[in-house]
Scaffold this motif. Sequence first.
Motif, PDB file in Angstrom:
ATOM      1  N   LYS B  42      -7.634  14.347  -5.733  1.00 28.51           N
ATOM      2  CA  LYS B  42      -8.544  15.320  -6.353  1.00 28.51           C
ATOM      3  C   LYS B  42      -8.319  16.698  -5.767  1.00 28.51           C
ATOM      4  O   LYS B  42      -8.488  16.917  -4.565  1.00 28.51           O
ATOM      5  CB  LYS B  42      -9.997  14.906  -6.115  1.00 28.51           C
ATOM      6  CG  LYS B  42     -10.440  13.845  -7.057  1.00 28.51           C
ATOM      7  CD  LYS B  42     -11.937  13.683  -7.051  1.00 28.51           C
ATOM      8  CE  LYS B  42     -12.316  12.659  -8.114  1.00 28.51           C
ATOM      9  NZ  LYS B  42     -13.745  12.474  -8.222  1.00 28.51           N
ATOM     10  N   CYS B  43      -7.975  17.618  -6.616  1.00 28.10           N
ATOM     11  CA  CYS B  43      -7.777  18.986  -6.172  1.00 28.10           C
ATOM     12  C   CYS B  43      -9.082  19.518  -5.589  1.00 28.10           C
ATOM     13  O   CYS B  43     -10.144  19.343  -6.187  1.00 28.10           O
ATOM     14  CB  CYS B  43      -7.342  19.839  -7.355  1.00 28.10           C
ATOM     15  SG  CYS B  43      -7.151  21.568  -6.935  1.00 28.10           S
ATOM     16  N   PRO B  44      -9.012  20.142  -4.417  1.00 34.09           N
ATOM     17  CA  PRO B  44     -10.251  20.642  -3.798  1.00 34.09           C
ATOM     18  C   PRO B  44     -10.899  21.782  -4.587  1.00 34.09           C
ATOM     19  O   PRO B  44     -12.008  22.168  -4.299  1.00 34.09           O
ATOM     20  CB  PRO B  44      -9.800  21.127  -2.422  1.00 34.09           C
ATOM     21  CG  PRO B  44      -8.327  21.246  -2.494  1.00 34.09           C
ATOM     22  CD  PRO B  44      -7.839  20.365  -3.597  1.00 34.09           C
ATOM     23  N   HIS B  45     -10.212  22.284  -5.577  1.00 39.60           N
ATOM     24  CA  HIS B  45     -10.796  23.349  -6.390  1.00 39.60           C
ATOM     25  C   HIS B  45     -11.779  22.764  -7.398  1.00 39.60           C
ATOM     26  O   HIS B  45     -12.967  22.716  -7.143  1.00 39.60           O
ATOM     27  CB  HIS B  45      -9.677  24.160  -7.067  1.00 39.60           C
ATOM     28  CG  HIS B  45     -10.170  25.277  -7.912  1.00 39.60           C
ATOM     29  ND1 HIS B  45      -9.605  25.570  -9.129  1.00 39.60           N
ATOM     30  CD2 HIS B  45     -11.176  26.157  -7.734  1.00 39.60           C
ATOM     31  CE1 HIS B  45     -10.250  26.614  -9.659  1.00 39.60           C
ATOM     32  NE2 HIS B  45     -11.194  26.984  -8.832  1.00 39.60           N
ATOM     33  N   GLU B  46     -11.279  22.282  -8.527  1.00 39.28           N
ATOM     34  CA  GLU B  46     -12.178  21.737  -9.547  1.00 39.28           C
ATOM     35  C   GLU B  46     -11.934  20.251  -9.787  1.00 39.28           C
ATOM     36  O   GLU B  46     -12.332  19.718 -10.812  1.00 39.28           O
ATOM     37  CB  GLU B  46     -12.016  22.487 -10.881  1.00 39.28           C
ATOM     38  CG  GLU B  46     -12.550  23.894 -10.893  1.00 39.28           C
ATOM     39  CD  GLU B  46     -12.777  24.428 -12.309  1.00 39.28           C
ATOM     40  OE1 GLU B  46     -13.097  23.645 -13.217  1.00 39.28           O
ATOM     41  OE2 GLU B  46     -12.637  25.645 -12.488  1.00 39.28           O
ATOM     42  N   LYS B  77       1.870  21.283  -7.881  1.00 41.76           N
ATOM     43  CA  LYS B  77       1.066  22.341  -8.477  1.00 41.76           C
ATOM     44  C   LYS B  77      -0.018  21.666  -9.285  1.00 41.76           C
ATOM     45  O   LYS B  77       0.280  20.850 -10.162  1.00 41.76           O
ATOM     46  CB  LYS B  77       1.989  23.131  -9.405  1.00 41.76           C
ATOM     47  CG  LYS B  77       1.690  24.562  -9.568  1.00 41.76           C
ATOM     48  CD  LYS B  77       2.899  25.198 -10.288  1.00 41.76           C
ATOM     49  CE  LYS B  77       2.448  26.399 -11.077  1.00 41.76           C
ATOM     50  NZ  LYS B  77       1.816  27.434 -10.303  1.00 41.76           N
ATOM     51  N   CYS B  78      -1.242  21.984  -8.990  1.00 40.43           N
ATOM     52  CA  CYS B  78      -2.354  21.339  -9.689  1.00 40.43           C
ATOM     53  C   CYS B  78      -2.200  21.542 -11.201  1.00 40.43           C
ATOM     54  O   CYS B  78      -1.862  22.635 -11.651  1.00 40.43           O
ATOM     55  CB  CYS B  78      -3.684  21.909  -9.216  1.00 40.43           C
ATOM     56  SG  CYS B  78      -5.094  21.210 -10.111  1.00 40.43           S
ATOM     57  N   PRO B  79      -2.426  20.479 -11.975  1.00 42.11           N
ATOM     58  CA  PRO B  79      -2.202  20.584 -13.427  1.00 42.11           C
ATOM     59  C   PRO B  79      -3.166  21.560 -14.100  1.00 42.11           C
ATOM     60  O   PRO B  79      -2.919  21.970 -15.231  1.00 42.11           O
ATOM     61  CB  PRO B  79      -2.452  19.156 -13.923  1.00 42.11           C
ATOM     62  CG  PRO B  79      -3.328  18.529 -12.891  1.00 42.11           C
ATOM     63  CD  PRO B  79      -2.910  19.153 -11.588  1.00 42.11           C
ATOM     64  N   TRP B  80      -4.246  21.884 -13.428  1.00 41.97           N
ATOM     65  CA  TRP B  80      -5.205  22.784 -14.074  1.00 41.97           C
ATOM     66  C   TRP B  80      -4.906  24.241 -13.736  1.00 41.97           C
ATOM     67  O   TRP B  80      -4.307  24.937 -14.512  1.00 41.97           O
ATOM     68  CB  TRP B  80      -6.640  22.409 -13.675  1.00 41.97           C
ATOM     69  CG  TRP B  80      -7.082  21.108 -14.295  1.00 41.97           C
ATOM     70  CD1 TRP B  80      -6.292  20.264 -15.025  1.00 41.97           C
ATOM     71  CD2 TRP B  80      -8.369  20.523 -14.239  1.00 41.97           C
ATOM     72  NE1 TRP B  80      -7.032  19.174 -15.423  1.00 41.97           N
ATOM     73  CE2 TRP B  80      -8.315  19.306 -14.955  1.00 41.97           C
ATOM     74  CE3 TRP B  80      -9.580  20.870 -13.648  1.00 41.97           C
ATOM     75  CZ2 TRP B  80      -9.415  18.473 -15.101  1.00 41.97           C
ATOM     76  CZ3 TRP B  80     -10.680  20.044 -13.786  1.00 41.97           C
ATOM     77  CH2 TRP B  80     -10.591  18.855 -14.517  1.00 41.97           C
ATOM     78  N   HIS B  81      -5.321  24.694 -12.585  1.00 43.74           N
ATOM     79  CA  HIS B  81      -5.214  26.140 -12.313  1.00 43.74           C
ATOM     80  C   HIS B  81      -4.019  26.504 -11.453  1.00 43.74           C
ATOM     81  O   HIS B  81      -3.911  27.631 -10.985  1.00 43.74           O
ATOM     82  CB  HIS B  81      -6.505  26.638 -11.677  1.00 43.74           C
ATOM     83  CG  HIS B  81      -7.709  26.153 -12.408  1.00 43.74           C
ATOM     84  ND1 HIS B  81      -8.433  25.070 -11.986  1.00 43.74           N
ATOM     85  CD2 HIS B  81      -8.257  26.553 -13.576  1.00 43.74           C
ATOM     86  CE1 HIS B  81      -9.398  24.813 -12.856  1.00 43.74           C
ATOM     87  NE2 HIS B  81      -9.311  25.692 -13.828  1.00 43.74           N
ATOM     88  N   GLY B  82      -3.180  25.521 -11.194  1.00 45.04           N
ATOM     89  CA  GLY B  82      -1.889  25.850 -10.611  1.00 45.04           C
ATOM     90  C   GLY B  82      -1.862  26.096  -9.110  1.00 45.04           C
ATOM     91  O   GLY B  82      -0.857  26.576  -8.590  1.00 45.04           O
TER      92      GLY B  82
HETATM   93  S1  FES Z   1      -8.561  22.105 -10.155  1.00 46.23           S
HETATM   94 FE1  FES Z   1      -6.757  22.306  -9.040  1.00 46.23          FE
HETATM   95  S2  FES Z   1      -6.334  24.353  -9.095  1.00 46.23           S
HETATM   96 FE2  FES Z   1      -8.212  24.237 -10.073  1.00 46.23          FE
END
Ligand code: FES
Lengths: 372, 137, 370
Positions: B42-46, B77-82
């Motif tokens: 899980k990406c720590p961002h979203e 590279k996160c598939p969402w916001h990179g």
């Molecule tokens: S959820 Fe991974 S970069 Fe935003």
Amino acid sequence: MAMPNSIFGHPAIDCDVHIAVPNTAALMPYLDAYWYDAFRSRGIERTSFTLTGDPPNTPLAARPDWRPKSGKPGSDLELLRSQALDGFGSSIAIANCLFGGMALHSEDLAAVMCKAVNDWVADTWLDKEPRLRASILVPQQSPELAVEEIERRAHDKRFVQITLLAMGNELLGRRSLWPIYEAAVRHNLPIGIHAGGLYHHPTLNGWGSYFLEDYVANAFAFENQVVSLVCEGAFAKFPELKVVLIESGVTWLPAGMWRLNKTWRGVRPEIPWVKQVPSELVRQHIRLTLQPFDEPEGSGRLERFVEQMQSDQLILFSTDFPHWHFDGKDALPLSPSSPLAPKILYQNALDTYPRLTEAKATAAFAPKEISP
Amino acid sequence: MDRHVVAKVADVPPGDRKLVTVKGRPIAVFNLKGEFFAIGDKCPHEAGSLCAGRIVGLAESDVPGDYRLTRAGEFIKCPWHGWEFDIRTGQSWCDPTGTRVRAYDAKIEPGAELNKGPYVAETFKVTVEDDYVVINL
Amino acid sequence: MSIVTAERPQAQRPQRQKLSVVDCDIHPGFSTPEEIHPFLPERWREHVKTFGGHYRQAFADTLSHPRMAPEVSRADAWPPKGPPGSDLEFMRAQHLDANGVAYGMLMPLNRGPGNQRNLGYGAALATAVNDWQIAKWVTPEPRLRASIVVTQEDPEAAIAEIEKRAGDERFAQIMLPPRSLEPLGRKRYWPIYEAAVAAKRPLALHVGGINGYPASAGGYPSYYIEEQHTNVQGMQALVTSLVLEGVFERFPQLRVVLVEGGIAWMPALKWRLDKHYKRLKAEVPHLKRLPSEYIHDHIWLTTQPLDEPDKDSDLAETFELVGCDRIMFSTDYPHWDFDDPRFVLSKLTLSPEKQQAILAGNAKALYGLK
Ligand code: FES
């Protein structure tokens, strides 16, 4: 630092006052033979180069009590002395003289205009008022000629920055303009980006209808310039470069940074020379003059700005004399007893403009002793 | 701390990745030229699923206009916001001090030594000589 | 054991609660470039095959700043076949069901009818895209709502299209690009607003448009990161124009939704407009109230891309300054800068009532959804 206190109980350096060339003919003594002849024979000396973005009769152009009885706002030295300098008790004021001739499409003619204006400013204002400093006007259309003018003027330490406009031909981060920044760094001159433009479309949506619309749009242009300077790597290339946003409106910046930081986190590989979050670069390199400070009066946004930008070094006191952004002496949207006040009133300016300190021995720091 | 068999080595060829679940946690397992690494998925961002991202190198530069790719294939590279994460450490490149994903210890162990983990059921289908990817958690 | 703990806490997500959101920005895609052709009349089908689109920019088939991800999309949003956003089944599973989307507003950007220099083609394309939304998306999936795509540079055609769709409740709003040939407040566009009011539909202005002007008053940006940022300035200029031209004085019923422009810039713009309006009133005597009052009464904003200050409290303050009754949730699915509703919730340190209004309530009220 031996500067007398201003009306705010601390010394003050006013980082944006406006002075105006009364008419094009006033520049004639500063032209060489070719241009003297051309100005006369083409009627250029009788032409008004008033900028579309700077009409002199609007309420914004001069506060009612700051408008001279005759002539353009900002064209009267006595008024500048009594109202801007003595009026606030400022020890130093940095003048901007935005003569419209700089917006001409001929870069040669624009360069001639800028050169003449700079010489005229030195003779007519700086020689007469030791508290005054000025900005070097350059033809932004031509980096080459701009550098030439910087080199010609830089020896005069009373010129403390280089003026560029927020809406030029090219975004200011672009590499073609870097020779200007190289010269700026070489001579310890910050770049002052002033509101206004060479007049293309005032926003990316094209041409609106109103002067008010264009004036508001300056803030948008400033934001694009900040983004451009950061993303093109101007600060990576010139770590010493300082940029002052003049008459920008200020309060848009934190939200602009949130957005830019966020986008950068995702698309950083596009501009790998940007190695810190953009807001960090902005904190290091960008300063803003205080007026106009866009907020609902008394809303405390200046303190919030400092908290949100996480720096008390970004704002430089200015009145934007004679423009009408506030009444009476309400130039500082902050309690003078706030610890931020001395930073904003003069310390940040001293840190930003090295030439103010270099000129330490001059009359500016003991204004009472020398009278012009 | 338990050892969990999460994949056969052959399931995750070099340059590839595999999403596994250990103790209910989604974990992305990567094979970098034969070396195995595992990071929280899980990406720590979203919370985008890192395992679904693109594997990239690191874009670096000394001066504006200069572009250099180093450490090819070592970043996800996160598939969402990179956002880019170092597959070896879980370190975020855009926010190295503030953001990391968990990096887990992933090892290859000989198949014969193993007897538990989510992959166990499937081990019956493979020969004991096969090597397994094991996560310590 | 080498477990590296996160120094920044992972985004706190509320425990799997049942989400029910209205997503104000979903991008439907063509499975193949020719998918729209059957919806075009023969004359324009031939035209597009022969001449293609014709724009005020360098490229015929792409924008001037290459994006950072293929199809501007999430890497995980590619269906088994076709580009992101083109497969309803996949969209249902990955987005509508997974994220509790009760209603989703379609924002078709396909082929940009409003950007076409050939107005006849633009108008035919708008009609085709509108029929296609109904056929491919809204009919099989009643959670989705269509937008009436119109060509703002041909108000007559735009009005005809609005009138044609006005009786169909599946069209929730009218869509045009903010970067038009002139700022959208100008008089040439007013007939469209009159039709919008008559049709009782809000205008949805999704970032974008190709008007031939560089993306900033200071010239062309070099990089995508800069160009992406100018979406904000496009919205700011749009709001300024609509307000100062007196559009809301003239059309008191008009409601405008700004899509994908973010939110955080709005308070400072209101302050700037109010401040300088007070000095320069004489230039805009048709205004009777402060610019910020028109803005609050007439303009709605969508959340994505969610502004991310370092402190969540700054975000909450910003939302309050904008007005939590004027902000509506959006994801931008399947694009790369998609926002997950759980993430948005976790960032909004607001009362549950306000959170609910933003996630669903405000949109339901604006669009008359149950
Ligand atoms: S959820 Fe991974 S970069 Fe935003």
